[in-house]
Design a protein around this motif. Structure first.
Motif, mmCIF file in Angstrom:
data_model
loop_
_atom_site.group_PDB
_atom_site.id
_atom_site.type_symbol
_atom_site.label_atom_id
_atom_site.label_comp_id
_atom_site.label_asym_id
_atom_site.label_seq_id
_atom_site.Cartn_x
_atom_site.Cartn_y
_atom_site.Cartn_z
ATOM 1 N N CYS A 96 0.832 -1.209 0.000
ATOM 2 C CA CYS A 96 0.000 0.000 0.000
ATOM 3 C C CYS A 96 0.863 1.253 0.000
ATOM 4 O O CYS A 96 0.452 2.303 -0.495
ATOM 5 N N GLY A 97 2.062 1.146 0.588
ATOM 6 C CA GLY A 97 2.993 2.275 0.593
ATOM 7 C C GLY A 97 2.674 3.356 1.602
ATOM 8 O O GLY A 97 3.434 4.317 1.744
ATOM 9 N N GLU A 98 1.558 3.205 2.319
ATOM 10 C CA GLU A 98 1.101 4.284 3.201
ATOM 11 C C GLU A 98 0.993 3.881 4.660
ATOM 12 O O GLU A 98 0.992 4.733 5.544
ATOM 13 N N CYS A 99 0.873 2.584 4.951
ATOM 14 C CA CYS A 99 0.655 2.178 6.346
ATOM 15 C C CYS A 99 1.962 2.314 7.142
ATOM 16 O O CYS A 99 3.031 2.527 6.572
ATOM 17 N N CYS A 102 4.757 -0.140 5.890
ATOM 18 C CA CYS A 102 5.367 0.248 4.611
ATOM 19 C C CYS A 102 6.290 1.443 4.814
ATOM 20 O O CYS A 102 7.402 1.486 4.275
ATOM 21 N N CYS A 110 2.779 -5.100 5.457
ATOM 22 C CA CYS A 110 1.763 -4.137 5.005
ATOM 23 C C CYS A 110 0.366 -4.545 5.495
ATOM 24 O O CYS A 110 -0.018 -5.718 5.433
ATOM 25 N N LEU A 111 -0.379 -3.575 5.966
ATOM 26 C CA LEU A 111 -1.716 -3.866 6.496
ATOM 27 C C LEU A 111 -2.672 -4.333 5.392
ATOM 28 O O LEU A 111 -3.706 -4.928 5.680
HETATM 29 ZN ZN LIG Z 1 1.241 -0.928 3.657
#
Ligand SMILES: [Zn+2]
Ligand SMILES: [Zn+2]
Length: 346
Positions: A96-99, A102, A110-111
């Motif tokens: 996701c790159g955002e959790c 990450c 990653c969630l």
């Molecule tokens: Zn993530």
């Protein structure tokens, strides 16, 4: 073959044989790369996928996530990869790159991990795949493609916990199960300098386990031999997919010992004294830790590949043509693969 279509092998519904299929090539997002698949290993997780286990796979499903191939197209935001590069791709194809995980560089945690499998939308039993370029790893130039393919999933499953929880010759490591993961884990643990015991219910595996680097062999069905090893291990890495006597495994761990699970083996709790169920006496009295271990970070992947190259870690592989994917899956299902099957695109 047209660039805009992919030849793949698809399961239309849980439990079905794979059928050859042609589908439109997925569009490339700016972070993505397209990779022409030359090799793809067959992993137990593919079979869980085909069978619809865990409820995270959607159908139609094109499995396959032990991939080696050549980059054929690069998204505008990808750095460090060019058309023509040889890369390996494993279980995780994006994040996701955002959790919080990450952002901390632990993308394997990653969630949104259930949506990050390389088989989404289509996996590696195919002529090409599309993944986030950060999960396509450049390979050492002289590493055989089939070796790299197996390392992309089986290697990253076993190397990080062995590196993290061992300290060379002072660590008595037991590798439970001498199969696809186990035969690699024995090699990694040996190369890390540990005292390595292979634990198996199959006496015939002893000779090969020793050839892979095991110092000792322990037959798990020999109750007397198991009891002699009470407190005998600092770390057990349990790679056997089924048939484990968890009580016995806890018994042979030393005080403060650690039982690591790197695969989705069924597990029975509580962990009693020897018998496998009942009050969690040994688990508590030995202060045993049970640790799940899921793949590794992108840094772990790069380190694992370099370590395997340096120490000549070599999975034992059966090569088969991609067109025989169903026969290959059957060999893995029937536990006949020695020790890993890799498919080559015809
Ligand atoms: Zn993530
Ligand atoms: Zn896998």
């Amino acid at each position: 073959m047209s660039r805009s279509t992919v030849q793949g092998h698809v399961a239309q519904a849980p439990g079905e044989r794979l059928e050859p299929v042609t589908y439109a090539a997925p569009e490339l997002k700016e972070v993505d790369v397209r990779v022409a698949v030359t090799h793809c290993g067959v992993c137990h997780t593919d079979i869980h996928g085909i069978d619809g286990d865990f409820g995270v796979f959607s159908f139609p499903l094109v499995p396959g996530h032990e991939i080696v191939g050549r980059v054929t197209e690069v998204g505008s935001a990808v750095t460090g990869l060019q058309v023509g590069d040889r890369v390996g791709i494993g279980w995780q194809g994006r994040c996701c790159g955002e959790c919080e995980w990450c952002r901390a560089g632990e993308e394997h945690l990653c969630l949104q991990i259930a949506d990050c499998g390389t088989w989404t939308p289509y996996g590696g039993f195919a002529s090409s795949v599309v993944v986030d370029g950060r999960f396509a790893y450049p390979l050492p130039a002289d590493m055989a493609a089939e070796v790299a393919a197996v390392l992309m999933c089986a290697g990253i499953a076993v190397y990080p916990p062995l590196r993290k929880y061992t300290a060379g010759a002072s660590t008595r490591v037991g590798i439970v199960g001498v199969g696809g993961l186990g035969h690699l884990a024995i090699q990694f643990a040996h190369a890390l300098g540990c005292e390595v015991t292979a634990l198996s219910s199959t006496p015939a595996k002893e000779e090969e386990a020793r050839a892979f680097g095991a110092d000792h062999f322990l037959l798990t069905t020999d109750q007397g031999a198991m009891e002699e090893e009470e407190f005998g291990f600092d770390l057990l890495l349990c790679t056997a997919p089924a048939g484990n006597d968890w009580g016995n495994l806890v018994m042979v761990l030393t005080k403060n010992g650690r039982l690591v699970l790197p695969a989705f083996a069924p597990i029975d709790l509580p962990l009693g004294a020897v018998s496998g169920s009942g009050p969690a006496v040994d688990l508590v009295a030995h202060q045993v830790s049970i640790t799940g271990s899921f793949l590794g970070s992108r840094a772990d992947m790069r380190e694992m590949l370099a370590f395997a190259q340096e120490h000549d870690i070599a999975p034992r592989i059966e090569l088969m043509p991609m067109s025989q994917v169903n026969e290959a899956i059957l060999r893995v299902r029937q536990n006949q693969a020695r020790y890993r099957v890799v498919l080559i695109n015809d």
